[in-house]
Design an enzyme around this catalytic site. Structure first.
Site, PDB file in Angstrom:
ATOM      1  N   ARG A 196       0.799  -1.217   0.000  1.00 16.03           N
ATOM      2  CA  ARG A 196       0.000   0.000   0.000  1.00 16.03           C
ATOM      3  C   ARG A 196       0.838   1.276   0.000  1.00 16.03           C
ATOM      4  O   ARG A 196       0.494   2.250  -0.666  1.00 16.03           O
ATOM      5  CB  ARG A 196      -0.939  -0.013   1.217  1.00 16.03           C
TER       6      ARG A 196
ATOM      7  N   ARG B 194       1.581  -1.887   7.008  1.00 19.25           N
ATOM      8  CA  ARG B 194       0.809  -3.123   7.130  1.00 19.25           C
ATOM      9  C   ARG B 194       0.425  -3.659   5.765  1.00 19.25           C
ATOM     10  O   ARG B 194      -0.067  -2.909   4.915  1.00 19.25           O
ATOM     11  CB  ARG B 194      -0.460  -2.908   7.960  1.00 19.25           C
TER      12      ARG B 194
END
Length: 638
Positions: A331, A436
């Site tokens: 991401r 994450r």
């Protein structure tokens, strides 16, 4: 200064959790009935912990500010939940899941904790399947999986585009079972105002009943925070509007170290901001990048409708820059790449702050029905918000504030630096490093709640079996309640001209501009000044209407924004201290020649655990990160 003892078990990585469980202290069933535990939060981690602890025989009180545990923000997770089941026979295993998380977090997470969450991931899937979560299945009945960013295997279990909702309903059912059994007492519509510490141990909380305004006292032998993250510090984020950092911040001010607060994930696939009046943004699941291709026009300022731009004039920039992972890069990488293209003048949409997520090729190859079966509810949501049909035209997406990797520092047992205070799920820092990977949030939340905390908390509670029930009439409760009431009175008495939401919006812009996707020394110093000024203005010009002894959402908001103003200062301090780039923390001064994050392992291979120091600058404590089982090297997805 506080002492950081991570309590990592000795031995090989794959044996640490087994060895810990074999040697951990236990509480026998008769003694469990004498022990009280408070759990704050009812998402996957909180509901999982409360139901598990209740079933073990402890007396559990669980609190949430929503009207029902079903409204916890875990409901918003869309794309899936990871586990190393290797159902696709594509080479997955526990070590590969562990390594992907360590690498995805840019080598800024603790090895032992990350391996353990990978290890229990398979139990999580088995558990949710057993309690009825309707995961997608193959034609033959076996559970289906799909890929997410930063990995090259298919390990993400999903329920269309509503995995979080379905898992939360499963967790809610297990929680309700214990509520009916009488082991768990539910307290909805409560705001935690402060933590009560007696003789150095967490012994209770002060809450406010959000319906009546009544201030309440609750005691316990241990307190568990499962209160999620603080991404709403940016005002516009993918989180629920009421998501907040207040419980964790109160714990920080009582002595719980706050770790890596500047590590905040910007999600690359959000619906772009449509106007100045929005209070939140809407997430489009990362799972869409399995079949959708991200592109911008090759020519600057090309405002033609997307379908009118021929193939040879499209720049599939993620596939071009990262051929090994393509559209499924992590991401942080995808977000910065989108920002770079838009800043360079290649963005699409009315504002130019968007890129295309195109399903044309997938629909041609698989058929509309196949895409609808995978993502139908996401397409419906996008269409309802934007008025555009993503089956016919590309979605337009842009990065937005999302998940916080930073949080309260915890040891291997998930206990903070305050004995008896535990933090689980997104409320702690322990598993995701500086970034994450997608579908690991539900995995960690459920793993912490169902399979880790119920084991580790007994080691602490085994020393509390001779401690009688904690009375709520002591001096510590009196003083903590007095402080909480004084703060409420202060917020109500300012009687200025500007609402809490207005201050929050201004704070969010400062943080997004200077402590968002990219940071630099000059911008962070400016942000520090601006936040300091805004905080002073808040306490002199805030307007809170209504009274304290009643339902008052303006008062609720004001308290949370006051905490955000303080937390923002700590985030900026942490970002200034860490002069390297790593994961989602991108310092412009520290990048490779081709614009990627450049770590400085010799100076910053540590967890930054900040200690509250009153009105003075916070104290930095460092937990060195040792990599014994993986090679510390440059993260590459090319």
């Amino acid at each position: 200064m506080i002492t950081l003892n991570a309590k990592i078990p000795d031995g090989p990585l794959e044996d640490k959790w087994t060895r810990y469980k074999s040697g951990s202290k236990l509480v026998n069933p008769a003694n469990k009935k004498k022990l009280d535990i408070i759990v704050i939060g009812t998402g996957l981690s909180g509901a999982g912990a409360a139901s598990s602890l209740g079933e073990l025989g402890y007396n559990v009180k669980v609190f949430c500010y929503q009207d029902s545990p079903r409204r916890a923000h875990s409901v918003a997770a869309q794309g899936g939940i990871n586990a190393a089941k290797n159902y696709k026979n594509d080479g997955d295993n526990i070590f590969r899941l562990f390594y992907d998380m360590i690498k995805g977090g840019d080598f800024r997470a603790r090895e032992a904790n990350v391996y353990r969450i990978a290890e229990v991931s398979n139990q999580v899937i088995d558990h949710y399947t057993a309690i009825g979560v309707p995961f997608a299945r193959e034609y033959g009945g076996t559970l289906d999986t799909r890929s997410f960013g930063g990995v090259q295997v298919s390990r993400t279990f999903y329920a269309k585009g509503q995995t979080g909702q379905q898992c939360l309903l499963g967790a809610y059912s297990s929680l309700n079972r214990q509520i009916k059994a009488g082991t768990v007492t539910m307290f909805p519509r409560r705001d935690m105002l402060d933590l009560v510490v007696i003789d150095g141990k967490a012994r209770g909380i002060i809450t406010r009943n959000l319906i009546t305004g009544e201030i309440e006292r609750h005691s316990a032998h241990a307190v568990v925070l499962a209160t999620g993250g603080y991404g709403t510090v940016y005002y516009l984020s993918t989180l629920a509007v009421n998501s907040n950092a207040s419980a964790a911040w109160k714990a920080y001010k009582k002595g719980a170290a706050f770790a890596n607060p500047s590590f905040v994930q910007i999600h690359p696939t959000s619906i772009p901001q449509l106007n100045e009046f929005q209070s939140k943004l809407t997430l489009m699941s990362e799972s869409l990048r399995n079949d959708g291709r991200i592109w911008v026009p090759k020519n600057k300022g090309d405002n033609r409708p997307a379908n009118d731009i021929p193939e040879e004039e499209r720049d599939y920039y993620l596939e071009r820059r990262y051929p090994a992972f393509g559209n499924l890069v992590p991401r942080d990488v995808a977000s910065r790449a989108a920002k770079e293209r838009c800043d360079a003048g290649y963005g699409v949409g009315k504002t130019g702050l968007a890129v295309n997520l195109d399903f044309r090729d997938a629909i041609k190859k698989q058929g509309k029905k196949a895409i609808e079966n995978k993502y139908g509810n996401l397409f419906e949501m996008y269409s309802a918000i934007t008025g555009m049909n993503p089956y016919e035209v590309p979605m337009q997406i842009y990065p937005a504030g999302h998940y916080t990797m930073g949080g309260l520092w915890v040891d291997y047992e998930l206990m903070t630096t305050i004995p008896g205070l535990f933090a689980i799920g997104e409320a702690n820092f322990s598993d995701h490093g500086a970034n994450r990977l997608g579908a690991s949030s539900l995995m960690q939340a459920a793993g912490d709640g169902y399979f880790i905390l119920p084991v580790t908390i007994s080691s602490y509670l085994s020393g509390e079996i001779r401690t009688p029930r904690i009375p709520t009439t002591g001096a510590e409760f009196d003083e903590t309640e007095k402080t909480a009431r004084e703060r409420i009175d202060k917020l109500l008495s300012i009687k200025g001209k500007e609402t809490a939401s207005s201050f929050h919006k201004r704070l969010g812009k400062i943080m997004w501009d200077y402590c968002g996707m990219t940071r630099n020394e000059e911008g962070l110093m400016k942000a520090k000044e601006l936040v300091t000024e805004l905080k002073k203005e808040f306490w002199s010009n805030l307007l809170v209407t209504g009274e304290g002894e009643d339902l008052n959402q303006q008062l609720e908001k004001a308290g949370r924004v006051a905490d955000f103003l303080e937390l923002a200062g700590l985030m900026i301090t942490d970002a200034l201290n860490r002069k390297e780039s790593c994961g989602a923390h991108f310092r412009e001064e520290s990048q490779t020649p081709d614009g990627e994050a450049k770590r400085i392992d010799s100076e910053y291979s540590y967890v930054a655990a900040w200690e509250y120091n009153g009105d003075n600058e916070p104290i930095l404590n460092k937990e060195p990160l040792k990599f014994e089982f993986v090679e510390l090297k440059e993260r590459s997805y090319k």
